[in-house]
Design an enzyme around this catalytic site. Structure first.
Site, PDB file in Angstrom:
ATOM      1  N   HIS A 112       0.819  -1.217   0.000  1.00 41.47           N
ATOM      2  CA  HIS A 112       0.000   0.000   0.000  1.00 41.47           C
ATOM      3  C   HIS A 112       0.856   1.272   0.000  1.00 41.47           C
ATOM      4  O   HIS A 112       0.471   2.298   0.569  1.00 41.47           O
ATOM      5  CB  HIS A 112      -0.965   0.014   1.190  1.00 41.47           C
ATOM      6  CG  HIS A 112      -1.959  -1.104   1.182  1.00 41.47           C
ATOM      7  ND1 HIS A 112      -3.111  -1.060   0.431  1.00 41.47           N
ATOM      8  CD2 HIS A 112      -1.957  -2.300   1.822  1.00 41.47           C
ATOM      9  CE1 HIS A 112      -3.793  -2.192   0.622  1.00 41.47           C
ATOM     10  NE2 HIS A 112      -3.105  -2.958   1.438  1.00 41.47           N
ATOM     11  N   TYR A 135       0.020  -4.344  11.419  1.00 41.30           N
ATOM     12  CA  TYR A 135      -0.141  -2.990  10.901  1.00 41.30           C
ATOM     13  C   TYR A 135       0.490  -1.959  11.828  1.00 41.30           C
ATOM     14  O   TYR A 135       1.245  -1.084  11.398  1.00 41.30           O
ATOM     15  CB  TYR A 135      -1.632  -2.684  10.675  1.00 41.30           C
ATOM     16  CG  TYR A 135      -2.135  -3.155   9.338  1.00 41.30           C
ATOM     17  CD1 TYR A 135      -1.989  -4.491   8.956  1.00 41.30           C
ATOM     18  CD2 TYR A 135      -2.763  -2.297   8.457  1.00 41.30           C
ATOM     19  CE1 TYR A 135      -2.443  -4.941   7.730  1.00 41.30           C
ATOM     20  CE2 TYR A 135      -3.227  -2.734   7.229  1.00 41.30           C
ATOM     21  CZ  TYR A 135      -3.062  -4.060   6.868  1.00 41.30           C
ATOM     22  OH  TYR A 135      -3.512  -4.494   5.646  1.00 41.30           O
ATOM     23  N   ASN A 182     -10.344  -3.108   1.735  1.00 45.26           N
ATOM     24  CA  ASN A 182      -9.979  -3.030   0.315  1.00 45.26           C
ATOM     25  C   ASN A 182     -11.220  -2.719  -0.519  1.00 45.26           C
ATOM     26  O   ASN A 182     -12.322  -2.592   0.012  1.00 45.26           O
ATOM     27  CB  ASN A 182      -9.363  -4.350  -0.162  1.00 45.26           C
ATOM     28  CG  ASN A 182      -7.967  -4.577   0.376  1.00 45.26           C
ATOM     29  OD1 ASN A 182      -7.152  -3.665   0.418  1.00 45.26           O
ATOM     30  ND2 ASN A 182      -7.685  -5.804   0.787  1.00 45.26           N
TER      31      ASN A 182
END
Length: 492
Positions: free
Chosen positions: A59, A342, A132
């Site tokens: 990303h 993350y 997404n």
């Protein structure tokens, strides 16, 4: 007489001292070598050398905007989250769109999933929903995520993305068949970020005031309508305007054409999960709408561009572990891994105090922790004690869990996910293929065949294994793909 230059603010060094000359380096005489005492020169060069932080591993290529989420339906029977507590309530948001595999300098118009990472600045803290533009994903267990991403990135030897690596992994990972069908279908290359849906993808938990809990999936349906690019259109646009998606989003907001999405959820009673026909926490599957119809709960509008891309888009951080009371995780094994991965990626990439930055810190409340020091620490805590419990008026726990406990049983171990009646890797991929029109099917076959045909000539085993997965999804799907790949490989 006052001139325009007299009205300009004074240029200073990082320490605030005025700059006398920003055009000429200090030298030993006219034409002589530079002097080490010219600290403005060294300050500017040193700062310039450090202006970039490591790009995201995935990303990396992204764009973002601020917006407003508005509640349009009463959902208090399902969740006690304060930002969802009443119809008409509004919450500030920040949404970051992205491609997945490309690096920071890649083009926007490529065949790749799009990230849809949304931060709600709620009065109970920030809630991050990391999803997404597809409702499913390639794999179902986070332990395979590094392997999957390595196949999408540059090969260690060739320095290029290799079809051999991609199809070797996908062929050996049949659960990817559903997402690959999405990716090579018409929605694989959105025309803009505004003209695509977003999905939370994972299953999450909602808990109401009474302590009852439910499993939910989020859907963000674009009010602009779905628009996509063909492969040839994308190839042209990627070369002519690599920034096409970022530019479109920024300019639309500048014109006052604020993008909007209708927000829906699917809600499954907790008791349904154990006996549902397939594992409801499997990220490679959707919940059929006939089983759990989507319910509209709100609208999302983007209405303000960031002023500085680096500060607000590059340094924005999102973590699915950022929950608020009334919302929590599920046993989804991909989600469980992302709860750690993350936030940890951003601690490495931006720094341990990334959450202190304006785009990341809570906007509707205040963060109160005992964490101190480290890179980017701004001393905001002053003389406050940095431990708990204390008798100096420090913050204290609330004593109530944010979400409901989930019963577990059995021995620890590296377990395969529990089996349900319809837990196969191919059924939903085949159903998706059969939903497509004849033209859509033809474009899907052409896109897949073109990529599979790039596998090395001496690796027919990779090709055969890849095609077989699609044959298991639908006999016609596999047959047509096999014929198309064989014809293209003859031409090589």
């Amino acid at each position: 007489m006052t001139t325009q230059d007299d009205l300009r603010p004074i240029l200073t060094t990082e320490s605030g001292a005025p700059v006398a000359d920003n055009q000429n380096t200090e030298t030993a005489g006219v034409g002589g070598p530079a002097l080490i005492q010219d600290q403005l020169l060294f300050e500017k060069l040193a700062h310039f050398n450090r202006e970039r932080i490591p790009e995201r591993v995935v990303h990396a290529r992204g764009a973002g905007a601020y917006g407003t989420f508005t509640v349009t339906a009463d959902v208090t029977a399902y969740t006690r989250a304060a930002f969802l507590s009443e119809v008409g309530k509004q919450t500030e948001t920040f949404l970051r769109f992205s491609t997945v595999a490309g690096n920071l300098g890649a083009a926007d118009a490529v065949r790749d999933p799009r990230g849809f990472a949304l931060k709600f600045y709620t009065e109970e803290g920030n809630y991050d929903l990391v999803g997404n533009n597809t409702p499913v994903f390639f794999i179902k267990d986070a332990i395979k995520f590094p392997d999957f991403i390595h196949t999408q990135k540059r090969d260690p030897y060739t320095g290029s993305q290799e079809a051999d690596n991609v199809w070797d992994f996908w062929g050996l990972s049949p659960e990817s068949t559903h997402q690959v069908t999405w990716l090579f279908g018409d929605r694989g290359i959105p025309a803009t970020y505004r003209h695509m849906n977003g999905y939370g993808s994972h299953t999450y938990q909602w808990q109401n005031e009474a302590g009852e809990y439910f499993w939910v999936k989020y859907h963000f349906k674009t009010d602009q309508g779905i628009r996509n690019l063909t492969q040839s259109e994308a190839n042209r646009l990627a070369g002519e305007d690599p920034d096409s998606h970022q530019r479109d989003l920024r300019e639309a907001i500048e014109r006052g054409e604020f993008p909007r999405w209708t927000v829906q959820v699917q809600i499954m009673p907790a008791a349904d999960a154990a006996e549902y026909r397939f594992n409801p926490f499997d990220l490679t599957k959707v919940w059929p709408h006939a089983d759990y119809p989507p319910i509209e709960i709100g609208t999302l509008e983007l209405n303000r561009n960031p002023d500085n891309i680096f500060a607000e888009v590059e340094q924005s951080v999102f973590s699915p572990a950022h929950f608020v009371p009334g919302i929590g995780p599920s046993p989804d094994k991909m989600l469980q891994g992302r709860l750690f991965a993350y936030a940890d990626a951003h601690r490495y990439r931006v720094g341990i105090n990334a959450d202190h930055l304006p785009v990341n810190r809570p906007h509707a409340t205040e963060a109160r922790t005992n964490s101190r020091d480290g890179h980017l620490y701004d001393g905001r805590h002053g003389r406050q004690k940095n431990y708990e419990p204390n008798t100096f008026g420090g913050p204290a726990q609330i004593g109530r869990p944010l979400w409901s406990a989930v019963p577990v049983a059995g021995a620890t171990g590296n377990h395969v996910a529990p089996s349900h009646a319809e837990d196969d890797d191919f059924g939903q991929a085949g159903a998706l293929y059969r939903l497509m029109s004849a033209d859509e099917q033809q474009r899907l076959i052409a896109g897949l065949a073109g990529f599979i045909a790039k596998v090395s000539a001496d690796r027919d085993d990779i090709v055969e294994r890849a095609v077989e997965n699609f044959r298991k999804a639908d006999a016609d799907y596999g047959r047509r793909l096999d014929e198309a790949v064989r014809e293209l490989r003859k031409q090589r």
